[in-house]
Design a protein around this motif. Structure first.
Motif, PDB file in Angstrom:
ATOM      1  N   GLY A 126      63.041  44.269  30.664  1.00 13.39           N
ATOM      2  CA  GLY A 126      64.371  44.260  30.047  1.00 13.39           C
ATOM      3  C   GLY A 126      64.331  44.815  28.632  1.00 13.39           C
ATOM      4  N   ILE A 127      63.329  44.402  27.874  1.00 11.87           N
ATOM      5  CA  ILE A 127      63.244  44.837  26.473  1.00 11.87           C
ATOM      6  C   ILE A 127      62.948  46.327  26.392  1.00 11.87           C
ATOM      7  N   LEU A 128      62.064  46.778  27.264  1.00  8.25           N
ATOM      8  CA  LEU A 128      61.734  48.212  27.291  1.00  8.25           C
ATOM      9  C   LEU A 128      62.978  49.056  27.505  1.00  8.25           C
ATOM     10  N   LEU A 129      63.748  48.664  28.483  1.00  6.71           N
ATOM     11  CA  LEU A 129      64.974  49.409  28.780  1.00  6.71           C
ATOM     12  C   LEU A 129      65.973  49.289  27.642  1.00  6.71           C
ATOM     13  N   ALA A 130      66.041  48.116  27.036  1.00  7.82           N
ATOM     14  CA  ALA A 130      66.975  47.920  25.923  1.00  7.82           C
ATOM     15  C   ALA A 130      66.588  48.799  24.736  1.00  7.82           C
ATOM     16  N   VAL A 131      65.293  48.893  24.452  1.00  5.99           N
ATOM     17  CA  VAL A 131      64.845  49.717  23.319  1.00  5.99           C
ATOM     18  C   VAL A 131      65.173  51.187  23.587  1.00  5.99           C
ATOM     19  N   VAL A 132      64.879  51.643  24.806  1.00  8.09           N
ATOM     20  CA  VAL A 132      65.174  53.041  25.148  1.00  8.09           C
ATOM     21  C   VAL A 132      66.679  53.288  25.106  1.00  8.09           C
ATOM     22  N   GLY A 133      67.430  52.360  25.707  1.00  9.83           N
ATOM     23  CA  GLY A 133      68.892  52.489  25.739  1.00  9.83           C
ATOM     24  C   GLY A 133      69.493  52.492  24.343  1.00  9.83           C
ATOM     25  N   SER A 134      68.993  51.602  23.479  1.00 10.45           N
ATOM     26  CA  SER A 134      69.561  51.516  22.138  1.00 10.45           C
ATOM     27  C   SER A 134      69.174  52.749  21.320  1.00 10.45           C
ATOM     28  N   TYR A 135      67.974  53.294  21.572  1.00 12.71           N
ATOM     29  CA  TYR A 135      67.585  54.522  20.871  1.00 12.71           C
ATOM     30  C   TYR A 135      68.536  55.662  21.230  1.00 12.71           C
ATOM     31  N   LEU A 136      68.817  55.776  22.530  1.00 13.14           N
ATOM     32  CA  LEU A 136      69.711  56.849  22.977  1.00 13.14           C
ATOM     33  C   LEU A 136      71.119  56.668  22.411  1.00 13.14           C
ATOM     34  N   LEU A 137      71.589  55.410  22.448  1.00 14.61           N
ATOM     35  CA  LEU A 137      72.939  55.135  21.927  1.00 14.61           C
ATOM     36  C   LEU A 137      72.997  55.389  20.432  1.00 14.61           C
ATOM     37  N   ALA A 138      71.970  54.903  19.714  1.00 13.00           N
ATOM     38  CA  ALA A 138      71.964  55.027  18.258  1.00 13.00           C
ATOM     39  C   ALA A 138      71.899  56.494  17.840  1.00 13.00           C
ATOM     40  N   THR A 139      71.080  57.269  18.555  1.00 18.05           N
ATOM     41  CA  THR A 139      70.842  58.656  18.148  1.00 18.05           C
ATOM     42  C   THR A 139      71.994  59.571  18.555  1.00 18.05           C
ATOM     43  N   PHE A 140      72.471  59.423  19.784  1.00 17.23           N
ATOM     44  CA  PHE A 140      73.427  60.407  20.298  1.00 17.23           C
ATOM     45  C   PHE A 140      74.875  59.943  20.283  1.00 17.23           C
ATOM     46  N   VAL A 141      75.090  58.635  20.234  1.00 17.32           N
ATOM     47  CA  VAL A 141      76.484  58.161  20.274  1.00 17.32           C
ATOM     48  C   VAL A 141      76.935  57.685  18.893  1.00 17.32           C
TER      49      VAL A 141
END
Lengths: 838, 231
Positions: free
Chosen positions: A777-792
């Motif tokens: 869960g944390i792995l996916l959250a870190v990847v997801g938040s990186y994508l959201l933070a960087t591109f959105v």
């Protein structure tokens, strides 16, 4: 088919297993309860919109903009209404003499009998109307509490000090989001001019409220005059507009909540599927015996399908009952987002929706493993094995039906085939990624198995990939809930962290605006007296775009082929002039012209977003109305503004030598070392120049924190459902695999292992399970938040690891606690249990 | 003939080679005959029993059970035949754990659709095997010998034409084993059923009419004991 025997066998066979079956159905109960609660809540919300719309607006129609309503429109509006009121709204500093403190407020000056529907909620009640009778103020209850104010205390607004006549408990139609940043203060409209807060360039919003004759079709009236309103940049809102806006807003909220409930239900169904698989595997011998004795494959299938289906129906019914009760909690959770109190009643449409969705999803997910019952060979009576039942090829049809049912449900929410298709794919992708990661993680455990470590560790870890293990299902269900929670914490931290960074180091954290020209010197002096630097001190001139590219604004507004956006056209421009471009801006095109010389063309610099919005290019002509004076300019350069810096930023910059004589005010940007200096500085500014407003980063942070906390609280509440379901799946899978664990446990004890050792083996298994789930869960959250933070969100990605670590430890601890609690009974069993089962 | 096996092969395909478990088995069983199939562990006895009872399919050859070529039938057709014409007794008893002794005995009759009278007959059978007072007990409440007696009652409840017994006393002590054996033969005599017993117990085998010996998947001898004894 021998239906009588099928029913009899289904009842008899389930005798000893009913508690097991009920346990795994509890996840369905929870999933259906969430769905029913949300839909029921939404039905009540939408129903109340119909009755509350008028009181939410307070009038039949509002007309407003950032200028007083033109005379040309007033006559038309006067003829329409039987009663009217007016409101002037602006942001300003207030000063509290008794506390010697200042606060940024939203000041509203009200004239007339508004509200015509609904009421201000005040303490005392009489203050709701009496504040308009004289020099009195109604102050937001939150602000009163914050500063410990009482009715009778004073509040200074501009040049005038008002006694506080009452607490403003709530204003219909308003959400209290952001109220900590600029709480509302109401005074009589007749007192506004005396405050002298409205100066050239002030940001003022003018609104008129109308009570209209019942026979008038307002929407038709508005439609006939739409173009005229647009030309004058006037917003007209009728009750129907209000209703539509609210319906759209709540529709989005409802869709979001429904998607979260759907995910919870899907998690529950995954739990059901895995539990049914374990259940079927435990029934292989019984099914083989029945087949041997002459029962047909289809009949054997029906026996178990009937068991699961009946329990599924019962679970759905219980879920509906619980959902209808817990819907009461939702208005409390969503309080900060609701403009009115919702009257909660039972919603039959929500119940029907929950019933069918629950039955369909339970049945479809259970069918996959149930189908294999048909293929259990009677030969297993002669050869007993622990081999799991082979999957039936028909399961692909079931998977297809599952995808169709999810799409169908999403279509009922969105009304769009495309959107429902995209959402279905998104949900599928999320689950597939989770399964994929779970598979990869268990593969890694197997591949890098610690062969040389202790027996306890090896035995515990090998349980993760034993036949009939539920490792992947648990990783997905617990991992999903963990992932959602972690993602929220990370995003919350990133947003707040990025704002805090704005005040770090030498970054400015204070803006004073509304400084008049003759106050500028004194303002700089006050700033320096607090040892604060003057980082920026810029002039601001208010103007309007009158024409561009050869057409007037009116002509452009009537042009249906135009590509310029309305926000850019109607924007009241607050423009500055300077010799050099700000170091934070990036020049994209052209050359920045800092100084105007007589005879030259006036070259202005535009922000890239503004230029795109207006659809203008280098060299295009722009004609401005500077409070009556017309100035012709040309686009000389285009810049990209860095919005992350807390400084004044201007979409339009003039060179020096053009606007110096124009009516203007100034903005000063500084840096305060600490909260005390901020508070003292603010008080000093308000005392000296009450017309100026002070914005500090601290206030922004408080507001942002407030808003983000409210939003994340709601999402966390829903994510809690996912985690709860995940834990139920954990408990049920442990319960269902009990016999296998009893046999193992007894065998180990027979071979010499102590109870303590077996506990340790189980502890290793559940720790690994919790660790893998949390990690996934944390792995996916870190990847997801990186994508959201960087591109959105375009935020700097600086993780704060402490909350993540906290979630990680919590999930592991919870899994271990539940697993060991369940193991107690298993470990205490006597070896005779095993012998009797042979 | 109640059972015919002609040129039966059963071959399992492994990763690198094939394993022939039954190699060209041929025999016939007449109605009412009591036959035992003996052989060492791994000789293919249980595999042969499974094929004859329609629980599995041979790799090649023909098996006829009660006149039906069972390998050509569908699973449901085979189930139908088993329900109407075949009884089973297993080494591990194979009682349904969630059904009482009475319900276990009633199942074959209920599968035939004969619910009326099934209860009375089942009670009678349980009394016959000495468990008249235990009809409402679950298998977990019975000893091994008692479970096997329930299994016996169940096997005879649908009046089978042929009964297959796979090591019927294999998991029982000597005393219980003897009781079960005697009941098996007594009931068989009463019902005039054809009986095929798979066993490694030569003492039990010698009580039957005929012994087929298997070794390495082949029939090494097929001897009529009663006929020999009479001679």
């Amino acid at each position: 088919m021998n239906w009588q025997l099928i029913v009899k066998t289904a009842i008899r066979d389930s005798r000893k297993d009913r508690s097991k079956l009920l346990l795994f159905m509890s996840s369905i109960i929870l999933g259906v309860a969430a769905l029913v609660a949300i839909n029921s809540f939404n039905d009540n919300l939408v129903r109340d919109i119909e009755t509350q719309s008028k009181s939410l607006l307070g009038a039949d129609m509002t007309v407003g903009g950032n200028k007083p309503i033109p005379e040309s429109l007033i006559a038309s509006l006067d003829s329409l209404s039987s009663e009217q009121s007016s409101e002037v709204e602006l942001f300003s500093m207030s000063y509290l003499p008794s506390k010697q403190k200042s606060q940024f407020v939203k000041l509203k000056g009200l004239t007339g009998k508004f509200p015509y529907y609904g009421n201000f909620l005040t303490e005392p009640t009489s203050a709701a109307t009496s504040f308009k009778t004289g020099k009195y103020a109604l102050v937001d209850d939150g602000m009163m509490l914050q500063y410990n104010l009482e009715v009778g205390d004073s509040i200074k607004l501009g040049e005038i000090t008002f006694p506080i006549h009452g607490r403003l408990m709530s204003v219909f139609g308003n959400l209290d989001m952001g109220s900590s940043f600029a709480p509302s203060v109401y005074i009589s409209g007749e007192q506004v001019s005396a405050t002298k807060l409205i100066q050239p360039g002030s940001l003022v919003n003018y609104k008129n409220y109308y009570k209209v004759d019942m026979s008038t079709d307002l929407d038709e009236w508005k439609k006939e005059r739409r173009q005229r309103f647009r030309n004058e940049s006037i917003r007209v809102t009728t009750v129907e507009d209000q209703r539509e806006n609210l319906q759209e807003a709540f529709s989005n909220l409802n869709n979001f909540l429904n998607i979260v409930a759907l995910i919870s239900l899907l998690l529950a169904c995954i739990g059901v599927a895995s539990s049914v698989l374990i259940y079927v595997n435990s029934k292989v011998q019984s099914i083989a015996i029945l087949r041997c004795l002459g029962m047909k494959g289809a009949e054997a299938f029906m026996v178990y399908f009937l068991q699961i289906f009946v329990l599924g129906v019962l679970s759905v019914i219980v879920g509906i009952a619980i959902g209808s009760i817990i819907q009461i909690i939702l208005p409390i959770v969503l309080k900060g987002f609701l403009p009115y109190e919702v009257n909660m009643t039972i919603s039959s449409s929500a119940i029907i929706k929950g019933f069918f969705m629950g039955i369909i999803s339970t049945t479809l997910f259970a069918l996959g493993p149930l189908l294999s019952v048909r293929n259990i060979t009677p030969l297993k009576t002669l050869r007993i094995s622990d081999d799991p039942v082979k999957a039936d090829p028909l399961r692909w049809l079931i998977y297809g039906l599952i995808i169709l049912s999810i799409s169908g449900f999403l279509y009922s929410l969105t009304g769009s085939l495309l959107n429902s298709g995209i959402l279905t794919l998104g949900i599928l992708a999320a689950f597939l990624i989770l399964f994929g990661v779970a598979k990869l993680v268990t593969w890694c455990v197997r591949k890098y198995f610690p062969k040389n470590s202790s027996f306890v560790l090896r035995q515990g870890l090998s349980n993760l990939y034993r036949p009939n293990n539920q490792t992947q299902t648990l990783i997905v269900s617990i991992g999903l809930g963990t992932g959602i929670l972690t993602l929220l914490f990370i995003l919350q931290g990133l947003i707040l962290g990025n704002v805090e960074d704005m005040g770090a180091g030498n970054q400015p954290n204070m803006i004073v605006f509304g400084i008049e020209a003759d106050q500028n010197e004194e303002m700089e002096s006050i700033t320096k007296s607090f040892d604060m630097p003057v980082i920026q001190n810029v002039p601001v001139v208010t103007m309007e775009l009158a024409a561009w590219q050869g057409k007037t604004k009116k002509e452009w507004m009537q042009d249906t082929t135009r590509t310029a956006s309305r926000w850019a056209i109607n924007r009241e421009a607050r423009v500055s002039y300077r010799e050099e471009m700000s170091e934070d801006d990036e020049l994209i095109e052209g050359t920045y012209t800092g100084v105007y010389n007589d005879g030259d063309s006036i070259m202005v610099s535009l922000d890239q977003r503004y230029a795109d919005g207006l659809d203008v290019e280098m060299g295009d002509e722009l004609i401005w109305n500077v409070q009556g004076a017309i100035i012709k300019t040309y686009v000389g350069s285009i810049r990209k503004i860095n919005f992350r810096k807390m400084k004044s930023r201007f979409f339009i910059l003039f060179p020096v030598g053009v606007l110096e004589a124009a009516p203007q005010f100034r903005i000063l940007v500084s840096k305060s070392p600490n909260k005390q200096v901020t508070a003292d500085f603010r008080n000093a500014v308000v005392k000296f120049m009450p017309n100026a407003s002070v914005i500090d980063l601290g206030s922004i942070l408080v507001t942002l924190n407030d808003i983000i906390t409210k939003v994340s609280y709601v999402i966390k509440f829903m994510a809690g459902f996912s985690i709860l379901i995940g834990l139920i799946v954990l408990i049920s899978s442990l319960f269902l695999s009990k016999f296998q664990r009893i046999r193992e446990s007894v065998l180990l004890r027979t071979l010499g292992a102590s109870e303590k050792k077996i506990y340790r083996i189980n502890a290793v298994e559940y720790t690994a399970l919790g660790l893998l789930s949390a990690l996934t869960g944390i792995l996916l959250a870190v990847v997801g938040s990186y994508l959201l933070a960087t591109f959105v969100f375009e935020l700097d990605f600086n993780l704060s690891w402490w909350p993540i670590l906290g979630i990680f430890v919590f999930i592991i601890a919870l899994t271990v606690a539940i697993g060991l609690w369940n193991s107690r009974d298993v470990i205490k069993r006597s070896p005779l249990e095993v012998l009797r089962n042979v | 003939m109640i059972l015919e096996a002609k040129e039966i092969f059963k071959i399992y395909k492994g990763v690198n080679k094939e394993l022939t478990v039954l190699d060209n088995i041929n025999f016939q069983v007449t109605k009412g005959e009591i036959l035992s199939i003996v052989g060492p562990s791994g000789s293919g006895k249980t595999t042969l029993l499974g094929l004859c009872a329609g629980l599995d399919n041979q790799s090649s050859g023909i098996i006829k059970l009660a006149g039906e070529p069972i390998s050509q039938l569908t699973e449901n057709e085979k189930a139908e035949i088993r329900n109407r014409k075949v009884g089973f007794i297993f080494q591990n008893f194979q009682l349904l754990p969630t059904l009482t002794a009475l319900e276990n005995v009633m199942i074959p009759m209920e599968l035939q659709g004969r619910s009326i009278g099934a209860r009375a007959k089942a009670i009678e059978l349980l009394k016959r095997v000495g468990l008249g007072g235990r009809h409402d007990h679950y298998p977990s409440q019975l000893s091994g010998g008692e479970k096997q007696r329930v299994s016996l009652a169940r096997a005879f409840s649908n009046d089978p034409e042929i009964l297959f017994a796979d090591e019927p006393t294999g998991n029982l002590d000597e005393e219980s084993g003897l009781i079960v054996e005697n009941l098996l033969f007594d009931l068989n005599r009463e019902k005039q059923t054809t009986l095929v017993i798979v066993t490694h117990d030569l003492e039990l085998a010698n009580k039957t009419d005929r012994i087929i010996k298997l070794k390495g998947g082949k029939i090494v001898s097929d001897e009529c004991i009663k006929t020999a004894a009479n001679l």
